[in-house]
Write an enzyme that holds these catalytic residues in place. Sequence first.
Site, PDB file in Angstrom:
ATOM      1  N   LYS A 191       0.838  -1.198   0.000  1.00 19.70           N
ATOM      2  CA  LYS A 191       0.000   0.000   0.000  1.00 19.70           C
ATOM      3  C   LYS A 191       0.879   1.256   0.000  1.00 19.70           C
ATOM      4  O   LYS A 191       2.115   1.153  -0.007  1.00 19.70           O
ATOM      5  CB  LYS A 191      -0.939  -0.012   1.210  1.00 19.70           C
ATOM      6  CG  LYS A 191      -1.599  -1.347   1.510  1.00 19.70           C
ATOM      7  CD  LYS A 191      -2.447  -1.933   0.387  1.00 19.70           C
ATOM      8  CE  LYS A 191      -3.118  -3.212   0.880  1.00 19.70           C
ATOM      9  NZ  LYS A 191      -3.799  -3.986  -0.137  1.00 19.70           N
TER      10      LYS A 191
HETATM   11  C1  LIG Z   1      -4.598  -5.207   0.793  1.00 17.47           C
HETATM   12  C2  LIG Z   1      -6.066  -5.255   0.835  1.00 17.47           C
HETATM   13  C3  LIG Z   1      -6.752  -5.819   1.913  1.00 17.47           C
HETATM   14  C4  LIG Z   1      -6.053  -6.551   3.020  1.00 17.47           C
HETATM   15  O1  LIG Z   1      -5.194  -5.747   3.754  1.00 17.47           O
HETATM   16  P1  LIG Z   1      -4.225  -6.446   4.848  1.00 17.47           P
HETATM   17  O2  LIG Z   1      -3.741  -5.263   5.642  1.00 17.47           O
HETATM   18  O3  LIG Z   1      -3.143  -7.109   4.097  1.00 17.47           O
HETATM   19  O4  LIG Z   1      -5.041  -7.375   5.652  1.00 17.47           O
HETATM   20  C5  LIG Z   1      -8.130  -5.746   1.921  1.00 17.47           C
HETATM   21  N1  LIG Z   1      -8.808  -5.178   0.915  1.00 17.47           N
HETATM   22  C6  LIG Z   1      -8.191  -4.636  -0.153  1.00 17.47           C
HETATM   23  C7  LIG Z   1      -8.999  -3.993  -1.235  1.00 17.47           C
HETATM   24  C8  LIG Z   1      -6.799  -4.674  -0.240  1.00 17.47           C
HETATM   25  O5  LIG Z   1      -6.186  -4.165  -1.312  1.00 17.47           O
END
Ligand SMILES: *Cc1c(COP(=O)(O)O)cnc(C)c1O
Length: 397
Positions: A191
Amino acid sequence: MSTSLKTVPVARPVLDGREVSAVSRVVLSGWVTQGPEVAAFESEFADLVGAPYACAVSNCTTALHLALLALGVSPGDEVITASHSFIATANAIRYCAATPVFVDIEAQGFNIDPALVEQAITTKTKAILCVHQLGMPCDLKTIVEIGRRHSIPVIEDAACAIGSEILWDGRWEKIGKPHGDIACFSFHPRKVVTTGDGGMLTTANPEYDREFRLWRQHGMSVADTVRHSSAKVIYESYPEIGYNYRLTDLQAAIGREQLQKLPAIIARRRQIAAEYTARLQEIPGVETPAEPDWARSNWQSYCLTLPADCDQRQVMQDLLDRGVSTRRGIMNSHLEAAYGDPTSFRQGSSLVRSEHAQCGSIILPLFTQMAEDDISQVVDALHACLGSTPVMHAAAQ
Ligand SMILES: *Cc1c(COP(=O)(O)O)cnc(C)c1O
């Protein structure tokens, strides 16, 4: 010549000595799990997005789980969402033994189609879980209005959308205010900012926030920090089942440094995205991603739609051979074996656009430290693979 070709990665976190010092400060403090750094991170995060409450948790998947629990999502309930998302979105619904109801994305872009959300509503619908996919805000205004009309709460999966903005009643506001009932963020390294792993819940509802804080810490009635600093002996109690969904102070200290960097990170990402769009849109048949007038993306990902009848895997391999790493378009949960049991979800609409987006688009490298050479390497490789000659551009501004 080709031996010197370096591969441009898809993503790279922005970490340096500042995060190292922050972590060593916490290590030496002797308090390493959820404590004062987490509290400071929460309050800085709340200020950033304009939220009344922010509660840090271990990741966005656990954030989504707690958000659904706070809305009372229970076995047999339905939650309308996108299949075209990382699988954690749908999985969180199944943790509650509820049924994900998958609806398709819009004709343009990669976000859930509000009209299909409304059509999928039944008496069992307990929540709408929309996603700001790839950092691009979804049509939240329309979705929130639909929710209000049917008295159904809205959770925003804002995993990718820290720093993204939406025009709301004439003002630009950050995603996470939240505009729905609860928003969930991720700090995974893929992210825009990262704590290694981490998540955040924002809400305007004090009762939800109280529940998040209880459930993330085993349902324990007294916070560690309170017991630790109390002059009186305190016995804790466990009024209900909770989880261990804590973020650590080590992670929160990194997160605080990352938030300082966020404006510069997003400014650079927006520049790179604009340069891609300017230099790629002339390739015949490709569709570059675009912001609606009411949205500003943080460009967590830049997803390019390939010309029709293009072999995605072949294009990705050709690009890799030219030193450009890519990823396929966003997955579809309903196509995975984990959703092979037809009772594990309900299909709320045709999902052809979602399926087409998965196999007809690719995610390009985009990270803050990208040099002009890296951008040119990606652009030139795409022109070469997709069979058009790059137009000569004046040196990038
Ligand atoms: C990355 C992501 C998640 C999960 O996030 P984590 O912090 O890895 O649990 C959930 N929803 C979307 C749309 C994502 O891109």
